[in-house]
Design a protein around this motif. Structure first.
Motif, PDB file in Angstrom:
ATOM      1  N   GLU A 209      61.400  48.739  11.021  1.00  0.00           N
ATOM      2  CA  GLU A 209      59.960  48.567  11.153  1.00  0.00           C
ATOM      3  C   GLU A 209      59.599  47.100  11.346  1.00  0.00           C
ATOM      4  O   GLU A 209      60.113  46.225  10.636  1.00  0.00           O
ATOM      5  CB  GLU A 209      59.240  49.101   9.910  1.00  0.00           C
ATOM      6  N   VAL A 210      58.730  46.834  12.289  1.00  0.00           N
ATOM      7  CA  VAL A 210      58.187  45.490  12.488  1.00  0.00           C
ATOM      8  C   VAL A 210      56.727  45.498  12.067  1.00  0.00           C
ATOM      9  O   VAL A 210      55.904  46.245  12.610  1.00  0.00           O
ATOM     10  CB  VAL A 210      58.329  45.040  13.953  1.00  0.00           C
ATOM     11  N   VAL A 211      56.441  44.679  11.065  1.00  0.00           N
ATOM     12  CA  VAL A 211      55.092  44.527  10.523  1.00  0.00           C
ATOM     13  C   VAL A 211      54.567  43.168  10.950  1.00  0.00           C
ATOM     14  O   VAL A 211      55.275  42.157  10.839  1.00  0.00           O
ATOM     15  CB  VAL A 211      55.109  44.601   8.980  1.00  0.00           C
ATOM     16  N   VAL A 212      53.334  43.110  11.421  1.00  0.00           N
ATOM     17  CA  VAL A 212      52.748  41.824  11.794  1.00  0.00           C
ATOM     18  C   VAL A 212      51.340  41.726  11.238  1.00  0.00           C
ATOM     19  O   VAL A 212      50.571  42.686  11.251  1.00  0.00           O
ATOM     20  CB  VAL A 212      52.761  41.613  13.331  1.00  0.00           C
ATOM     21  N   TYR A 213      51.021  40.554  10.692  1.00  0.00           N
ATOM     22  CA  TYR A 213      49.675  40.280  10.226  1.00  0.00           C
ATOM     23  C   TYR A 213      48.810  39.823  11.400  1.00  0.00           C
ATOM     24  O   TYR A 213      49.279  39.081  12.273  1.00  0.00           O
ATOM     25  CB  TYR A 213      49.677  39.177   9.165  1.00  0.00           C
TER      26      TYR A 213
END
Length: 292
Positions: A209-213
């Motif tokens: 999973e790639v999470v970005v703010y």
């Protein structure tokens, strides 16, 4: 489908958290993310409270700085959260801000080595393994959790530079990217993460999973607040960062990040957001319906 979350910024006093969690649960927010920023609020203590005050919402901690934490303690706390609140805690670890680590006498000579050792040991302990490790930073002698989680626990790593991104691909189950990551930056990060996964022989079918703010401002004065925060971070000249405007504008910015490879986009209010509860409501009720 893109997961959408929001950040409870640690510039807010911890006693504000309960009301934000209450609103998030009420409006169906998918994820609420917390930060362990020095010297504000502890990540595990606030996550435990948020999980106890909610029943459905997932709670992310992004990030726990590994120089501050013995890996056995991180594993004990993470396992306890997952046993008490199965499937709702999201653990992220990272280098920490090096100046802060220096202030507390915890700055590592090789942050990359420390993070790698911590990730390897943490994931093994959470799998229920018994470890004896004599690393440069992580040293364990016949250590195993008495109460490991009942099932798999993904561990995410915060990453910016190419070496840490490759390490995240090789040794973590997901990657957390900061709000200084543009859509092009997400594409680059995803490519480097995949290089790390391939080099480590990770199963290509495994999810990562790639999470970005996404720095987000809405309501009166939104554009000025966004500009001020980007300027304070020295990022005002970087194109493609942050969004100010209504739900349509924010949803379009989320879609750009998702198309670039983000699985989860977490809306990060400005540090001076005047209505944190309203921001959570805006995320779930106005932006979420516009995001595929």
């Amino acid at each position: 489908m893109t997961t959408l979350g929001a950040v409870f910024r640690p510039q807010l006093p911890p006693e504000r958290l309960r009301d934000v969690v209450r609103v998030g649960e009420e409006v169906g927010l998918e994820e609420l993310w917390l930060w362990e920023d020095c010297f504000r609020e502890g990540g595990i203590s606030t996550a435990a409270a948020a999980l106890a005050w909610s029943e459905r919402m997932r709670i992310g901690v992004g990030l726990l700085p590994v120089p501050l934490r013995n890996v056995a303690v991180t594993a004990m706390e993470g396992a306890a959260l997952h046993r008490m609140f199965p499937g709702r805690a999201i653990l992220g670890v990272g280098h920490g801000v090096q100046d802060w680590m220096g202030q507390v006498g915890a700055r590592a000579e090789s942050p990359l080595t420390l993070l790698h050792e911590h990730l390897d040991a943490l994931r093994a302990l959470l799998r229920g393994e018994r470890l004896t490790v004599d690393g440069r930073y992580v040293r364990l002698d016949d250590v195993a959790l008495d109460w490991p989680p009942a099932g798999p626990v993904p561990v995410l790593a915060g990453a910016e530079g190419p070496r840490t991104l490759r390490l995240s691909g090789a040794a973590a189950d997901g990657t957390v990217l900061t709000s200084s990551t543009s859509p092009d930056g997400v594409r680059r990060a995803r490519r480097i993460v995949e290089e790390g996964r391939a080099a480590a022989g990770r199963d290509a079918a495994e999810p990562h999973e790639v999470v970005v703010y996404l720095l987000t401002a809405t309501g009166p004065g939104a554009a000025a607040r966004l500009r001020a925060e980007l300027a304070a971070e020295g990022l005002e000249s970087v194109s493609g960062l942050g969004v100010a405007g209504d739900a349509g504008a924010v949803a379009e910015a989320v879609r750009r990040l998702a198309e670039a490879g983000a699985d989860t986009v977490v809306l990060q209010p400005t540090g001076d957001e005047p209505d944190p509860e309203g921001f959570v409501r805006f995320t779930a009720e106005e932006v979420r319906p516009l995001v595929p």
